[in-house]
Design a protein around this motif. Structure first.
Motif, PDB file in Angstrom:
ATOM      1  N   ALA A  90       0.860  -1.185   0.000  1.00 12.54           N
ATOM      2  CA  ALA A  90       0.000   0.000   0.000  1.00 12.54           C
ATOM      3  C   ALA A  90       0.894   1.233   0.000  1.00 12.54           C
ATOM      4  N   HIS A  92       1.842   5.392   0.668  1.00 12.12           N
ATOM      5  CA  HIS A  92       1.673   6.487   1.627  1.00 12.12           C
ATOM      6  C   HIS A  92       0.304   7.129   1.428  1.00 12.12           C
ATOM      7  N   ALA A  94      -2.592   5.722   1.906  1.00  4.41           N
ATOM      8  CA  ALA A  94      -3.655   4.762   1.618  1.00  4.41           C
ATOM      9  C   ALA A  94      -4.444   4.416   2.875  1.00  4.41           C
ATOM     10  N   GLY A 164      -3.241  -4.657   1.571  1.00  2.00           N
ATOM     11  CA  GLY A 164      -2.997  -3.395   2.267  1.00  2.00           C
ATOM     12  C   GLY A 164      -2.119  -3.504   3.489  1.00  2.00           C
ATOM     13  N   PRO A 167       2.132  -1.301   3.831  1.00  2.00           N
ATOM     14  CA  PRO A 167       2.445   0.069   3.418  1.00  2.00           C
ATOM     15  C   PRO A 167       3.951   0.351   3.534  1.00  2.00           C
ATOM     16  N   ASN A 253      -0.690   6.355   7.160  1.00  2.80           N
ATOM     17  CA  ASN A 253      -1.793   5.524   6.687  1.00  2.80           C
ATOM     18  C   ASN A 253      -2.892   5.494   7.737  1.00  2.80           C
ATOM     19  N   GLU A 254      -4.088   5.127   7.304  1.00  5.71           N
ATOM     20  CA  GLU A 254      -5.183   4.866   8.229  1.00  5.71           C
ATOM     21  C   GLU A 254      -5.550   3.393   8.177  1.00  5.71           C
TER      22      GLU A 254
END
Length: 261
Positions: A90, A92, A94, A164, A167, A253-254
Motif C-alpha cells: 500500500a 503512503h 492509503a 494493504g 504500506p 496511513n489509516e
C-alpha cells in the motif's frame, strides 16, 4: 541524499526525485540508467504510489536486542525471516481496511525497509553497500491472532499478507547511513515506538549479504528489517499510523475497522 518516488499522473506511472513538494521527473529506470527530463510536477497534482514494485518482500523476526530481551528470546545465530505477499503493498496515504474474513487483533509494526538496487547473489558484507539502493519506512501490519492460531504451523505469510498490510514509502532515500537512524511510530498522534537501528541484531549490510546466500535479491526487492518494543493493537474505528525515520520522511496511513452490521 536523494529521495526517489513513484507516481501516477495523467494515467501513466512515472518516477523521479522529490524535494519539498516538487518532483523532478526522470526517464529510464529507477534502478538502472535514468536522466532528468527537465519536467517538474507538484505533489498535489499526482497520485503518489509505493516508491517501487517489489518482486518479493522479506520480513525479519527477532532482529532487535531490546525486543528479544523483553520477550525472553535468545539472539538468533542467523536471520529468521518470512515472505510477505506483494499484493499487500500500500502507498503512503492509503486507507487500509480490516479484512472481512478476520475479526481478531491487528497490530502496527514500524520498521526500516531496505530496497535492493542491484542483483545480489552470494555477496559479501563488504559488497552489500553497492547492492542497496536506499532505505524507506515500513508498517508491517499483522493479523496477530492468526499467527499462532494453529499450534502445528505458524502462519507468518497469512498473518502478514492481507491486502494493504504492507504500506511503505513515501520515498526511497539514498546516501544515508542507516546506523544513525531511529524509527518512530505514532498511533493516533501518540508515540508508541522509538528505537535505534544500532540495536539491530543483523545490521543492513550483514543482513543483505546473508539473505543473498539464501536467495537471489533483485532490484526493487524490499527487506523489512523487523521491529522492536512498542508494537500494539489498533483499536479505534479509525486509526492514524505514522512511521517516521529522519532523513527518509513520514509514512502515513489509516487502518479502519469493518463497519458493524
Amino acid at each position: 541524499m536523494t529521495k526517489w518516488v513513484r507516481f501516477r499522473a495523467d494515467g501513466a506511472i512515472g518516477f523521479g526525485t522529490i524535494a519539498h513538494s516538487d518532483i523532478a521527473v526522470h526517464d529510464g529506470e529507477m534502478f538502472g540508467a535514468n536522466t532528468p527530463t527537465g519536467r517538474t510536477l507538484q505533489l498535489g497534482d499526482i497520485e503518489l504510489l509505493a516508491p517501487c514494485a517489489p518482486g518479493k518482500i522479506i520480513g525479519l523476526w527477532n532482529n532487535f536486542h531490546a525486543l528479544a530481551a523483553k520477550l525472553n528470546q535468545s539472539i538468533p545465530p542467523e536471520p529468521l525471516y518470512f515472505l510477505k505477499a506483494t499484493t499487500s503493498v500500500a502507498a503512503h496515504g492509503a486507507v487500509v481496511n480490516r479484512p472481512a474474513s478476520y475479526d481478531g487483533k491487528v497490530v502496527y509494526e514500524g520498521e526500516l525497509g531496505i530496497v535492493i538496487g542491484k542483483r545480489a547473489s552470494g555477496i559479501s558484507e563488504a559488497e552489500a553497500a553497492a547492492h542497496i539502493f536506499g532505505y524507506t519506512c515500513v508498517n508491517d501490519i499483522t493479523a496477530a491472532d492468526i499467527l499462532n492460531r494453529d499450534p502445528s504451523f505458524p502462519q507468518w505469510a497469512r498473518a502478514k499478507s492481507f491486502d494493504g498490510f504492507g504500506p511503505f514509502g513515501p520515498a526511497i532515500a539514498t546516501g544515508l547511513d542507516p546506523a544513525t537512524m531511529s524509527i518512530r511510530t505514532l498511533l493516533n498522534g501518540a508515540e508508541r515506538q522509538n528505537y535505534p537501528v544500532a540495536d539491530m541484531v543483523f545490521q543492513p549490510h550483514k543482513l543483505v549479504s546473508l539473505l543473498s546466500h539464501d536467495m537471489t535479491l533483485e532490484p526493487g526487492d524490499l527487506i523489512c528489517c523487523g521491529t522492536s518494543v512498542g508494537v500494539g493493537v489498533m483499536k479505534e474505528a479509525v486509526n492514524s499510523v505514522t512511521i517516521a525515520i529522519e532523513g527518509i520522511g513520514e509514512l502515513h496511513n489509516e487502518f479502519r475497522q469493518a463497519a458493524k452490521a
